[in-house]
Design a protein around this motif. Sequence first.
Motif, PDB file in Angstrom:
ATOM      1  N   TRP A 162       0.826  -1.205   0.000  1.00 29.13           N
ATOM      2  CA  TRP A 162       0.000   0.000   0.000  1.00 29.13           C
ATOM      3  C   TRP A 162       0.865   1.263   0.000  1.00 29.13           C
ATOM      4  CZ3 TRP A 162      -4.443  -0.549  -1.795  1.00 29.13           C
ATOM      5  CH2 TRP A 162      -5.331  -1.562  -1.418  1.00 29.13           C
ATOM      6  N   HIS A 163       1.961   1.222   0.763  1.00 23.99           N
ATOM      7  CA  HIS A 163       2.872   2.376   0.792  1.00 23.99           C
ATOM      8  C   HIS A 163       3.458   2.618  -0.599  1.00 23.99           C
ATOM      9  CE1 HIS A 163       5.569   5.316   2.476  1.00 23.99           C
ATOM     10  NE2 HIS A 163       6.649   4.622   2.136  1.00 23.99           N
ATOM     11  N   GLU A 164       3.806   1.537  -1.285  1.00 24.53           N
ATOM     12  CA  GLU A 164       4.336   1.653  -2.649  1.00 24.53           C
ATOM     13  C   GLU A 164       3.317   2.300  -3.588  1.00 24.53           C
ATOM     14  OE1 GLU A 164       7.095   1.190  -5.759  1.00 24.53           O
ATOM     15  OE2 GLU A 164       7.370   0.897  -3.599  1.00 24.53           O
ATOM     16  N   LYS A 165       2.042   2.026  -3.357  1.00 24.07           N
ATOM     17  CA  LYS A 165       0.981   2.599  -4.188  1.00 24.07           C
ATOM     18  C   LYS A 165       0.598   4.004  -3.745  1.00 24.07           C
ATOM     19  CE  LYS A 165      -2.576   0.133  -5.364  1.00 24.07           C
ATOM     20  NZ  LYS A 165      -2.535   0.253  -6.845  1.00 24.07           N
ATOM     21  N   GLY A 166       1.189   4.495  -2.655  1.00 20.46           N
ATOM     22  CA  GLY A 166       0.897   5.841  -2.177  1.00 20.46           C
ATOM     23  C   GLY A 166      -0.315   5.920  -1.277  1.00 20.46           C
ATOM     24  N   ASP A 167      -0.848   4.772  -0.841  1.00 23.53           N
ATOM     25  CA  ASP A 167      -2.021   4.767   0.036  1.00 23.53           C
ATOM     26  C   ASP A 167      -1.525   4.543   1.464  1.00 23.53           C
ATOM     27  OD1 ASP A 167      -4.406   4.419   1.373  1.00 23.53           O
ATOM     28  OD2 ASP A 167      -5.339   3.275  -0.252  1.00 23.53           O
ATOM     29  N   ASP A 168      -1.036   5.614   2.075  1.00 24.55           N
ATOM     30  CA  ASP A 168      -0.410   5.462   3.390  1.00 24.55           C
ATOM     31  C   ASP A 168      -1.413   5.223   4.504  1.00 24.55           C
ATOM     32  OD1 ASP A 168       2.342   5.573   2.803  1.00 24.55           O
ATOM     33  OD2 ASP A 168       2.240   7.733   2.519  1.00 24.55           O
ATOM     34  N   GLN A 169      -2.663   5.636   4.325  1.00 26.10           N
ATOM     35  CA  GLN A 169      -3.657   5.355   5.358  1.00 26.10           C
ATOM     36  C   GLN A 169      -3.872   3.850   5.496  1.00 26.10           C
ATOM     37  OE1 GLN A 169      -4.866   7.397   7.508  1.00 26.10           O
ATOM     38  NE2 GLN A 169      -3.967   9.248   6.613  1.00 26.10           N
ATOM     39  N   ARG A 170      -3.996   3.157   4.369  1.00 25.78           N
ATOM     40  CA  ARG A 170      -4.145   1.702   4.425  1.00 25.78           C
ATOM     41  C   ARG A 170      -2.847   1.052   4.914  1.00 25.78           C
ATOM     42  NH1 ARG A 170      -7.592   0.102  -1.056  1.00 25.78           N
ATOM     43  NH2 ARG A 170      -9.670   0.473  -0.160  1.00 25.78           N
ATOM     44  N   ARG A 192       6.594   1.497   9.836  1.00 23.02           N
ATOM     45  CA  ARG A 192       5.484   2.428  10.074  1.00 23.02           C
ATOM     46  C   ARG A 192       6.014   3.849  10.234  1.00 23.02           C
ATOM     47  NH1 ARG A 192       1.283   1.686  15.047  1.00 23.02           N
ATOM     48  NH2 ARG A 192       3.078   2.486  16.216  1.00 23.02           N
ATOM     49  N   ALA A 193       7.156   3.984  10.880  1.00 22.94           N
ATOM     50  CA  ALA A 193       7.761   5.304  11.033  1.00 22.94           C
ATOM     51  C   ALA A 193       8.053   5.940   9.684  1.00 22.94           C
ATOM     52  CB  ALA A 193       9.041   5.196  11.854  1.00 22.94           C
ATOM     53  N   SER A 194       8.543   5.141   8.747  1.00 24.79           N
ATOM     54  CA  SER A 194       8.860   5.682   7.424  1.00 24.79           C
ATOM     55  C   SER A 194       7.601   6.161   6.717  1.00 24.79           C
ATOM     56  CB  SER A 194       9.578   4.619   6.587  1.00 24.79           C
ATOM     57  OG  SER A 194      10.837   4.314   7.167  1.00 24.79           O
ATOM     58  N   ALA A 195       6.500   5.437   6.919  1.00 25.99           N
ATOM     59  CA  ALA A 195       5.232   5.883   6.335  1.00 25.99           C
ATOM     60  C   ALA A 195       4.792   7.204   6.973  1.00 25.99           C
ATOM     61  CB  ALA A 195       4.163   4.815   6.517  1.00 25.99           C
ATOM     62  N   PHE A 196       4.904   7.293   8.308  1.00 28.33           N
ATOM     63  CA  PHE A 196       4.562   8.551   8.978  1.00 28.33           C
ATOM     64  C   PHE A 196       5.451   9.685   8.473  1.00 28.33           C
ATOM     65  CE2 PHE A 196       2.792   6.125  12.819  1.00 28.33           C
ATOM     66  CZ  PHE A 196       1.483   6.446  12.508  1.00 28.33           C
ATOM     67  N   ARG A 197       6.749   9.404   8.302  1.00 28.67           N
ATOM     68  CA  ARG A 197       7.682  10.436   7.834  1.00 28.67           C
ATOM     69  C   ARG A 197       7.273  10.944   6.458  1.00 28.67           C
ATOM     70  NH1 ARG A 197      13.399   8.139   6.841  1.00 28.67           N
ATOM     71  NH2 ARG A 197      12.375   7.563   4.896  1.00 28.67           N
ATOM     72  N   ASP A 198       6.904  10.023   5.573  1.00 27.19           N
ATOM     73  CA  ASP A 198       6.500  10.421   4.228  1.00 27.19           C
ATOM     74  C   ASP A 198       5.190  11.199   4.244  1.00 27.19           C
ATOM     75  OD1 ASP A 198       8.752   9.169   3.340  1.00 27.19           O
ATOM     76  OD2 ASP A 198       7.723   7.420   2.505  1.00 27.19           O
TER      77      ASP A 198
END
Length: 268
Positions: A162-170, A192-198
């Motif tokens: 999901w992060h790769e697709k840009g859907d960070d909420q999922r 998860r931290a990296s997703a929050f950072r992005d």
Amino acid sequence: MADYNEAIRLDPGYGPSYTSRALEYFNQREFDLAIGAFTEAIERNPKQAYFALIKRGEAYAAKRDSDHAVTDYNEATRRNPAAAWPYELRSTVHFNKGEIDEALDDCNTAVRLEPGSAGGHYCRAIVLLKKDDTDNAIRELDDVTRIMPSFERAYLARALAWHEKGDDQRAIADFDEAIRLRPGNSTAYNNRASAFRDMGENDRALADYNEAIRLDPNNQVALANRGILYMKLSDARHARADFNSVLALPPGDQWAADTAREGLGFLK
């Protein structure tokens, strides 16, 4: 182990004791001893030879002896043609050798043999992610979590997809579930931290990096990522400390080491 040895001494003809002793060596990560013990178990306990072949193959794979591992997995498929497990394991060997199409073939066979098993779908999802087929990988991981809701690694893999697709909420939702299932997973906090950072949520990112490093002070990736975040926050002192910590650890993750050197270069 002492009890297994005594059981064998008292009744050398009782096969299950040999398999149990071999499995104990395997669980203690004494792979050379495990290989020898599983070999003896195959001879002494024919009824459990399939299981012993599988575990001996895993011991060989842990030693990066892929040829012997594949030989054991092949023999396991011959003895139990309807089982998916040896195909799943053999696919991992192919995957690690860069034989992605062969890995996918084995995963497909595993799913065909046991469509209701989570392992085959997870196997196929990981290969599809490697082939950049993110949408189909997510569908496979949906099947995994439906079949086995406690399959923590599936949530981690799907979160990264999901992060790769840009859907960070999922992605965050899946990271949350993975952490709920296994609160001590340092890698999950780092990811998860990296997703929050992005997402620009730097406070939450920092809290997760801190937790990842608390759980595993030698997590070089988390240290490098926290250093990057400190640079973003214009905190050169803490960034430098994290990058130096990465380089002070024994060689491990190449990306983390390269990132630390590059970060220190920027901070000069």
